[in-house]
Design a protein around this motif. Structure first.
Motif, PDB file in Angstrom:
ATOM      1  N   LEU A   1     -11.262 -20.549 -46.457  1.00 29.39           N
ATOM      2  CA  LEU A   1     -11.333 -20.351 -47.907  1.00 29.39           C
ATOM      3  C   LEU A   1     -12.587 -19.560 -48.295  1.00 29.39           C
ATOM      4  O   LEU A   1     -12.537 -18.667 -49.139  1.00 29.39           O
ATOM      5  CB  LEU A   1     -11.345 -21.698 -48.619  1.00 29.39           C
ATOM      6  CG  LEU A   1      -9.980 -22.343 -48.818  1.00 29.39           C
ATOM      7  CD1 LEU A   1     -10.130 -23.794 -49.235  1.00 29.39           C
ATOM      8  CD2 LEU A   1      -9.206 -21.587 -49.882  1.00 29.39           C
TER       9      LEU A   1
ATOM     10  N   ALA B   1     -12.243 -15.866 -47.504  1.00 25.76           N
ATOM     11  CA  ALA B   1     -11.401 -15.182 -48.484  1.00 25.76           C
ATOM     12  C   ALA B   1     -12.198 -14.922 -49.764  1.00 25.76           C
ATOM     13  O   ALA B   1     -12.191 -13.808 -50.292  1.00 25.76           O
ATOM     14  CB  ALA B   1     -10.160 -16.012 -48.779  1.00 25.76           C
ATOM     15  N   GLY B   2     -12.901 -15.953 -50.247  1.00 29.93           N
ATOM     16  CA  GLY B   2     -13.660 -15.806 -51.492  1.00 29.93           C
ATOM     17  C   GLY B   2     -14.768 -14.775 -51.361  1.00 29.93           C
ATOM     18  O   GLY B   2     -14.936 -13.918 -52.231  1.00 29.93           O
TER      19      GLY B   2
ATOM     20  N   TYR C   1     -13.409 -11.317 -51.013  1.00 29.07           N
ATOM     21  CA  TYR C   1     -12.946 -10.882 -52.335  1.00 29.07           C
ATOM     22  C   TYR C   1     -14.121 -10.333 -53.144  1.00 29.07           C
ATOM     23  O   TYR C   1     -14.020  -9.304 -53.795  1.00 29.07           O
ATOM     24  CB  TYR C   1     -12.276 -12.035 -53.072  1.00 29.07           C
ATOM     25  CG  TYR C   1     -12.039 -11.723 -54.534  1.00 29.07           C
ATOM     26  CD1 TYR C   1     -11.002 -10.902 -54.931  1.00 29.07           C
ATOM     27  CD2 TYR C   1     -12.890 -12.223 -55.521  1.00 29.07           C
ATOM     28  CE1 TYR C   1     -10.806 -10.577 -56.258  1.00 29.07           C
ATOM     29  CE2 TYR C   1     -12.711 -11.905 -56.851  1.00 29.07           C
ATOM     30  CZ  TYR C   1     -11.670 -11.082 -57.218  1.00 29.07           C
ATOM     31  OH  TYR C   1     -11.485 -10.759 -58.535  1.00 29.07           O
TER      32      TYR C   1
ATOM     33  N   LEU D   1      -6.691  -9.289 -51.444  1.00 30.98           N
ATOM     34  CA  LEU D   1      -6.560  -9.778 -52.823  1.00 30.98           C
ATOM     35  C   LEU D   1      -7.364  -8.898 -53.780  1.00 30.98           C
ATOM     36  O   LEU D   1      -6.893  -8.542 -54.864  1.00 30.98           O
ATOM     37  CB  LEU D   1      -7.043 -11.228 -52.919  1.00 30.98           C
ATOM     38  CG  LEU D   1      -6.102 -12.287 -52.342  1.00 30.98           C
ATOM     39  CD1 LEU D   1      -6.759 -13.657 -52.382  1.00 30.98           C
ATOM     40  CD2 LEU D   1      -4.800 -12.319 -53.126  1.00 30.98           C
TER      41      LEU D   1
ATOM     42  N   VAL E   1       0.642  -9.427 -54.016  1.00 31.59           N
ATOM     43  CA  VAL E   1      -0.488 -10.328 -54.129  1.00 31.59           C
ATOM     44  C   VAL E   1      -0.132 -11.724 -53.603  1.00 31.59           C
ATOM     45  O   VAL E   1      -0.992 -12.541 -53.285  1.00 31.59           O
ATOM     46  CB  VAL E   1      -0.966 -10.353 -55.598  1.00 31.59           C
ATOM     47  CG1 VAL E   1      -0.427 -11.531 -56.331  1.00 31.59           C
ATOM     48  CG2 VAL E   1      -2.462 -10.309 -55.662  1.00 31.59           C
TER      49      VAL E   1
ATOM     50  N   GLY F   1      -2.612 -14.503 -50.440  1.00 31.98           N
ATOM     51  CA  GLY F   1      -2.963 -15.810 -50.976  1.00 31.98           C
ATOM     52  C   GLY F   1      -2.246 -16.926 -50.246  1.00 31.98           C
ATOM     53  O   GLY F   1      -2.826 -17.967 -49.918  1.00 31.98           O
TER      54      GLY F   1
ATOM     55  N   VAL G   1      -3.856 -17.522 -46.818  1.00 35.29           N
ATOM     56  CA  VAL G   1      -5.085 -18.320 -46.877  1.00 35.29           C
ATOM     57  C   VAL G   1      -4.730 -19.791 -47.105  1.00 35.29           C
ATOM     58  O   VAL G   1      -5.227 -20.688 -46.419  1.00 35.29           O
ATOM     59  CB  VAL G   1      -6.009 -17.836 -48.025  1.00 35.29           C
ATOM     60  CG1 VAL G   1      -7.240 -18.704 -48.118  1.00 35.29           C
ATOM     61  CG2 VAL G   1      -6.395 -16.391 -47.834  1.00 35.29           C
ATOM     62  N   THR G   2      -3.831 -20.038 -48.074  1.00 35.82           N
ATOM     63  CA  THR G   2      -3.489 -21.409 -48.424  1.00 35.82           C
ATOM     64  C   THR G   2      -2.894 -22.161 -47.231  1.00 35.82           C
ATOM     65  O   THR G   2      -3.296 -23.285 -46.939  1.00 35.82           O
ATOM     66  CB  THR G   2      -2.488 -21.413 -49.594  1.00 35.82           C
ATOM     67  OG1 THR G   2      -3.027 -20.658 -50.666  1.00 35.82           O
ATOM     68  CG2 THR G   2      -2.201 -22.819 -50.057  1.00 35.82           C
TER      69      THR G   2
ATOM     70  N   VAL H   1      -5.728 -23.848 -51.937  1.00 33.88           N
ATOM     71  CA  VAL H   1      -5.471 -22.582 -52.633  1.00 33.88           C
ATOM     72  C   VAL H   1      -6.801 -21.912 -52.969  1.00 33.88           C
ATOM     73  O   VAL H   1      -7.685 -22.550 -53.537  1.00 33.88           O
ATOM     74  CB  VAL H   1      -4.676 -22.839 -53.931  1.00 33.88           C
ATOM     75  CG1 VAL H   1      -4.626 -21.584 -54.786  1.00 33.88           C
ATOM     76  CG2 VAL H   1      -3.273 -23.309 -53.611  1.00 33.88           C
ATOM     77  N   PRO H   2      -6.981 -20.639 -52.592  1.00 29.73           N
ATOM     78  CA  PRO H   2      -8.209 -19.961 -53.012  1.00 29.73           C
ATOM     79  C   PRO H   2      -8.214 -19.803 -54.533  1.00 29.73           C
ATOM     80  O   PRO H   2      -7.189 -19.452 -55.118  1.00 29.73           O
ATOM     81  CB  PRO H   2      -8.126 -18.591 -52.333  1.00 29.73           C
ATOM     82  CG  PRO H   2      -6.837 -18.526 -51.626  1.00 29.73           C
ATOM     83  CD  PRO H   2      -6.082 -19.782 -51.823  1.00 29.73           C
TER      84      PRO H   2
ATOM     85  N   VAL I   1      -9.348 -17.610 -56.449  1.00 28.08           N
ATOM     86  CA  VAL I   1      -9.015 -16.286 -56.958  1.00 28.08           C
ATOM     87  C   VAL I   1      -7.501 -16.090 -57.007  1.00 28.08           C
ATOM     88  O   VAL I   1      -6.956 -15.505 -57.944  1.00 28.08           O
ATOM     89  CB  VAL I   1      -9.702 -15.185 -56.110  1.00 28.08           C
ATOM     90  CG1 VAL I   1      -9.324 -15.277 -54.666  1.00 28.08           C
ATOM     91  CG2 VAL I   1      -9.348 -13.820 -56.628  1.00 28.08           C
ATOM     92  N   TRP I   2      -6.800 -16.665 -56.023  1.00 22.49           N
ATOM     93  CA  TRP I   2      -5.348 -16.526 -55.995  1.00 22.49           C
ATOM     94  C   TRP I   2      -4.716 -17.363 -57.101  1.00 22.49           C
ATOM     95  O   TRP I   2      -3.777 -16.920 -57.775  1.00 22.49           O
ATOM     96  CB  TRP I   2      -4.811 -16.933 -54.620  1.00 22.49           C
ATOM     97  CG  TRP I   2      -3.395 -16.544 -54.354  1.00 22.49           C
ATOM     98  CD1 TRP I   2      -2.853 -15.303 -54.527  1.00 22.49           C
ATOM     99  CD2 TRP I   2      -2.352 -17.388 -53.868  1.00 22.49           C
ATOM    100  NE1 TRP I   2      -1.528 -15.337 -54.165  1.00 22.49           N
ATOM    101  CE2 TRP I   2      -1.191 -16.577 -53.751  1.00 22.49           C
ATOM    102  CE3 TRP I   2      -2.283 -18.730 -53.508  1.00 22.49           C
ATOM    103  CZ2 TRP I   2       0.019 -17.093 -53.296  1.00 22.49           C
ATOM    104  CZ3 TRP I   2      -1.083 -19.234 -53.043  1.00 22.49           C
ATOM    105  CH2 TRP I   2       0.066 -18.430 -52.943  1.00 22.49           C
TER     106      TRP I   2
END
Lengths: 291, 316
Positions: free
Chosen positions: A226, A229-230, A233, A249, A263, A267, A270-271, B142-143, B145-146
């Motif tokens: 996570l 990804a953040g 981003y 993203l 998109v 996501g 990642v989830t 869940v990120p 941002v998503w």
């Protein structure tokens, strides 16, 4: 005739403490196995992507911008005509790289700080406890931004921040575990038999905390995915030449209203990866009989 | 209580001192030269030296550190090395977005976590309760941002109820517009943080529901469900308060990301820009301020925890 040797070197061989790893795999439970399966799939995708992706992930095809899903591009292409499926597959590599290296660094930090915070003389121990509490107040993302403001963004910064930031959380958990182990009868027995502190740590205390450590590592890897990804981003992660779900993203954000489908994939990736590591950690914890 | 207050205040001050030292050292000792970056790669050494002197980076480290701390104590957070405006002024302005945003996100998280956590605990052997906890695990992965992007797709692009991005130019002079701009960002953070809180509420409720005083309370009259709810909610409230300190960190990180996604003029977006500009003076004051917020809330939470949980008072 040599003098009889006394002291530490002469104690009889002692059994090592059995590692308290979570028990038989069958006890993982349905959710634990689901997590293990998700992690395995991501791992396989990452390995396959090293050898093969439908297209080279970074190959931009200006004549195939925003190709619709299906046909020659299974999940379509992005704004510069790169194949989304190939980018997703290569992104798994980056996510797992951060999870594994960041997790390893976090584990090392956690064991070292935890052991120092539990097993050293009173003053050192207290000072370490204060240090751990202060470091806990640094959110990992903030730590990464601090590092990035000097070093610039890179995967190394992400891995370092994940390792230090989440390592402190592990240290706090392990500190308690180390203290419990230090007060146990088998450590007392080992000490009475003349074992040195380093051997006690290696043969008795590390195995005693290993179960908790493994569970924590699994959760840390979920957080690492996570965080990667953040941070990617925000632009502090890998450079544009490295495929990353967070960067995908960011790239697709401007076209959100026009091409909403693209998109969804990064996501979702990642989830599901994060969920996989979380469920695996939960399953391992339950199998080890801890809540 | 006075002794505890004094001890907490002491630990807080020590923590702040340590945090400031760590931030300072990371920014100064790590390789990389801010002056070089500001000057550009192909500038002359004389120009780099001039910028370094102008930023005060040529002074000994202890002098720089004490100068910074002395300023902080007087409420002077320094001056941005890029724009030249006082940092404190800018932070106060940005807080008008970030403070309501995080408060709303926390509210969303609580509104999700409390009722659903209670249901998940009371029905934990029932398929619906199990489904709820798996969904919570999913949402927690869940990120942020998503989550924000999906909300934009459905409620901004699709339904058109909220703006896709941005904040009213007039700020809170347009209260309805400002509030509308913050709804989706707050929900994006709140859903993810709420999923984390839900698990905490659930396990606290289960602990309480299994304890003997619930049975005893039910035996004195009333229903078992009523007793579980009464006792369980008390336990869950205590647990939620005790993790609020950690949650603050999550809310702030969420704010950094959604402010970027929704281009909100808040603290997080400013920090992202400052890191990009290598504005060392601003970055060190901002990061210390955010860390201080987490530390102070941690102490307040700890004291509140003591007030509402009598067991802690007896033990101390």
């Amino acid at each position: 005739m040599s003098a009889p040797r006394l002291g530490r070197a002469r104690h009889p061989p002692l059994p090592r403490t059995a590692s308290r790893r979570p028990g038989r795999a069958a006890r993982l439970g349905v959710l634990g196995w689901t997590g293990a399966a998700l992690v395995t799939v991501v791992l396989l995708v990452a390995l396959v992507s090293l050898l093969w992706t439908p297209y080279p992930p970074q190959a931009a095809d200006p004549y195939a911008r925003w190709a619709a899903p299906g046909g020659s591009h299974l999940l379509g292409t992005d704004a510069s005509g790169r194949d989304v499926l190939s980018l997703l597959m290569a992104g798994a590599r980056t996510a797992l790289l951060v999870a594994v290296l960041g997790g390893a660094l976090a584990g090392l930090t956690g064991v070292l700080l935890g052991a120092v915070g539990a097993l050293t003389p009173h003053r050192v121990r207290t000072a370490t406890a204060v240090l751990i509490d202060v470091l806990l107040a640094f959110p990992t993302v903030l730590l990464a931004m601090l590092l990035a403001s000097v070093l610039g963004g890179s995967l190394g910064v992400v891995i370092g921040a994940v390792g230090l930031g989440f390592g402190v959380t592990i240290a706090r958990v392990l500190r308690g575990e180390f203290r419990t182990a230090a007060a146990s009868d088998y450590v007392l027995a080992a000490r009475a038999a003349g074992m040195g502190p380093v051997r006690i740590l290696r043969d008795h205390q590390l195995p005693a905390v290993s179960g908790v450590l493994i569970v924590q590592l699994s959760w840390t890897m979920a957080l690492a995915v996570l965080a990667e990804a953040g941070l990617s981003y925000l632009g502090y992660g890998a450079g544009p030449e490295v495929a990353s779900w967070g960067r995908m993203l960011a790239d697709m954000q401007s076209y959100l209203a026009v091409y909403p489908l693209t998109v969804l994939w990064p996501g979702l990736a990642v989830t599901l990866t994060g969920l996989g590591f979380t469920l695996l950690g939960d399953g391992l914890r339950d199998a080890g009989g801890r809540r | 209580m006075t002794r505890i207050l004094a001890a907490r205040a002491g630990a807080l001050l020590a923590g702040l001192a340590l945090a400031s030292l760590l931030i300072f050292l990371v920014l100064r000792v790590a390789p990389g030269d801010a002056a070089q970056v500001i000057a550009g790669t192909d500038s002359s050494p004389e120009r780099v030296a001039a910028i370094r002197a102008q930023l005060g980076l040529d002074r000994p480290l202890p002098v720089q550190y004490l100068d910074w701390i002395g300023g902080l104590l007087r409420g002077d957070l320094g001056v941005s090395s890029v724009t030249g405006t006082p940092v404190a002024e800018e932070i106060a302005q940005k807080l008008q977005v970030t403070a309501p945003l995080t408060a709303m996100a926390l509210l969303v998280a609580l509104v999700i976590a409390m009722p659903l956590g209670v249901v998940a605990a009371l029905r934990r052997t029932h398929p619906s309760g199990r489904l709820l906890s798996v969904l919570a695990q999913l949402a927690a992965a869940v990120p942020v941002v998503w989550a924000g992007m999906l909300l934009v797709l459905v409620f901004a692009v699709g339904a058109g109820w909220f703006p896709v991005q941005g904040f009213p130019r007039t700020g809170w002079d347009d209260p309805a517009g400002a509030l509308r701009a913050l709804v989706l960002p707050a929900i994006a953070i709140g859903v993810v943080e709420g999923a984390v809180l839900l698990r905490i509420v659930r396990s606290a409720m289960i602990d309480a529901a299994e304890s003997e005083h619930v049975l005893a309370s039910a035996a004195r009259g009333g229903t078992l469900l009523g007793a579980r709810l009464r006792r369980g909610l008390a336990g869950a409230g205590v647990s939620v308060v005790s993790v609020l300190g950690v949650q603050t960190a999550g809310l702030l990180v969420g704010a950094v990301i959604v402010e970027q996604l929704f281009s909100l003029p808040g603290l997080g977006r400013m920090l992202v820009a400052d890191v990009g500009n290598r504005d060392l003076v601003k970055v060190q004051s901002e990061v210390l301020l955010l860390t201080a917020a987490v530390l102070v809330i941690g102490v307040l939470v700890d004291l509140a925890h003591r007030l509402i949980d009598p067991r802690l008072r007896v033990r101390s």
